[in-house]
Design a protein around this motif. Structure first.
Motif, PDB file in Angstrom:
ATOM      1  N   ASP A  16       0.835  -1.193   0.000  1.00 43.41           N
ATOM      2  CA  ASP A  16       0.000   0.000   0.000  1.00 43.41           C
ATOM      3  C   ASP A  16       0.877   1.253   0.000  1.00 43.41           C
ATOM      4  O   ASP A  16       1.933   1.288   0.641  1.00 43.41           O
ATOM      5  N   GLU A  18       0.531   4.072   1.415  1.00 43.03           N
ATOM      6  CA  GLU A  18       0.711   4.681   2.738  1.00 43.03           C
ATOM      7  C   GLU A  18       1.773   3.930   3.536  1.00 43.03           C
ATOM      8  O   GLU A  18       2.589   4.541   4.232  1.00 43.03           O
ATOM      9  N   ARG A  21       5.036   4.966   2.048  1.00 45.10           N
ATOM     10  CA  ARG A  21       5.380   6.328   2.472  1.00 45.10           C
ATOM     11  C   ARG A  21       6.156   6.301   3.784  1.00 45.10           C
ATOM     12  O   ARG A  21       7.200   6.946   3.936  1.00 45.10           O
ATOM     13  N   SER A  38       5.284  11.924   1.009  1.00 46.36           N
ATOM     14  CA  SER A  38       3.832  12.034   1.090  1.00 46.36           C
ATOM     15  C   SER A  38       3.179  11.223  -0.020  1.00 46.36           C
ATOM     16  O   SER A  38       3.799  10.938  -1.050  1.00 46.36           O
ATOM     17  N   VAL A  39       1.913  10.847   0.209  1.00 45.86           N
ATOM     18  CA  VAL A  39       1.079  10.302  -0.857  1.00 45.86           C
ATOM     19  C   VAL A  39       0.227  11.454  -1.383  1.00 45.86           C
ATOM     20  O   VAL A  39      -0.529  12.062  -0.626  1.00 45.86           O
ATOM     21  N   LYS A 173      -2.842   8.761  -7.465  1.00 46.22           N
ATOM     22  CA  LYS A 173      -2.003   8.895  -6.276  1.00 46.22           C
ATOM     23  C   LYS A 173      -0.605   8.352  -6.539  1.00 46.22           C
ATOM     24  O   LYS A 173      -0.432   7.269  -7.115  1.00 46.22           O
TER      25      LYS A 173
END
Length: 319
Positions: A16, A18, A21, A38-39, A173
């Motif tokens: 994922d 996140e 990140r 950052s995403v 994203k």
């Protein structure tokens, strides 16, 4: 690329964004004084400073390693030439947006040169858009000569090798990396790769994308226009053959990196860059660690495709 080159396909680990990140934030803090990962929504890459022919880095992301350094050294195999439009089909993504690092097609250009590929490949009813640059040694003064490929040639070919990121060129994203003041010994690309390697030691992950050196300078190389007449057998021999330069910001790089080779004889990182002030080539590392500032956008690849893997291989010349 008339002949059909053998192609191998491997699925990569895609955590994922996140999760990624957090991993990259923690890892890059060992190499830079200021880091913010950052995403974010991918910025419109058709705008400055990129001026790419596609808006984003999203949609069926994949990487490919085409050919390889063994087709350059110890002795060049000039017949090794490829077409981005054919490659996109081999990647099961006709019409793909492709960026990365490779060799210029010497048969077409007339000499050896670095290629900074940025191509929106052809799709039925839509011609290809080639925004690539190529850099060579200017015979007049021995300095860097950067030119827009499509200003001189109508094709989308490249030679010897290519490490490429491909996607549908859609918004979406992505991972944004902001880094300032390098405190470690790794380039930003190696720092990203080592972070993934350390966090996911048993898995293979790959990132592709673009970053801008916003402040500072960087070390690059450009291959000579003439291929080496004598065999190059060691990294030192290759390094002495290459011409090295220091380039200034803003410098726009296209990068592909793999945390772990899944047995495909991959080049685990390769980055080329261009500028609007006539400097371009193969990026190594910034030369101004105290003042350097990076801004990058990256996406995880879901697959790696190995195209025309050299049967006789070696580890020379892959820095």
């Amino acid at each position: 690329m008339a002949e059909k080159h053998p192609t191998e396909k491997v699925r990569l680990h895609s955590p994922d964004l996140e999760e990624l990140r957090g991993v990259l934030q923690a890892g890059l803090e060992h190499n830079f004084a200021e880091v913010q990962v950052s995403v974010v929504d991918c910025p419109d890459l058709t705008q400055e400073p990129f001026q790419f022919p596609a808006r984003g880095l999203c949609g069926s992301p994949r990487i490919t390693d085409v050919g390889g350094v063994p087709y350059l050294v110890p002795m060049v195999q000039v017949e090794k030439e490829y077409d981005m439009n054919t490659v996109s089909k081999q990647l099961e993504l006709p019409g793909a947006f492709i960026l990365g690092a490779g060799g210029a097609p010497s048969r077409i250009v007339g000499f050896n040169a670095e290629l900074m590929p940025v191509v929106l490949t052809e799709l039925e009813g839509r011609p290809a858009v080639n925004s690539s640059y190529f850099s060579s040694i200017n015979p007049a003064d021995g300095q860097c000569l950067q030119e827009k490929y499509s200003d001189k040639f109508p094709d989308c070919n490249f030679g010897l090798m290519g490490n490429l990121y491909a996607c549908e060129g859609k918004p979406g994203k992505v991972i944004e990396v902001r880094a300032k003041k390098r405190t470690g010994n790794y380039s930003i690309v190696t720092a990203l790769r080592k972070t993934l390697e350390d966090q996911y030691p048993e898995k293979s992950l790959a990132l592709g994308g673009t970053f801008v050196i916003q402040k500072g300078k960087a070390k690059i190389h450009i291959m000579p226009r003439e291929f080496s007449a004598c065999p190059l057998h060691t990294d030192d021999e290759v390094d002495n053959w290459l011409k090295h330069f220091e380039v200034s910001a803003p410098f726009i790089c296209q990068s592909v990196l793999v945390s772990r080779d899944p047995g495909l004889d991959l080049r685990v990182e390769h980055t080329h860059g261009f500028s609007r002030h006539g400097e371009g080539g193969h990026y190594y590392i910034d030369t101004t660690p105290d003042t350097v500032e990076y801004l990058g956008y990256f996406m995880l690849a879901e697959f790696v495709f190995r195209i025309d893997r050299p049967k006789e291989t070696h580890g020379v010349g892959r820095d």
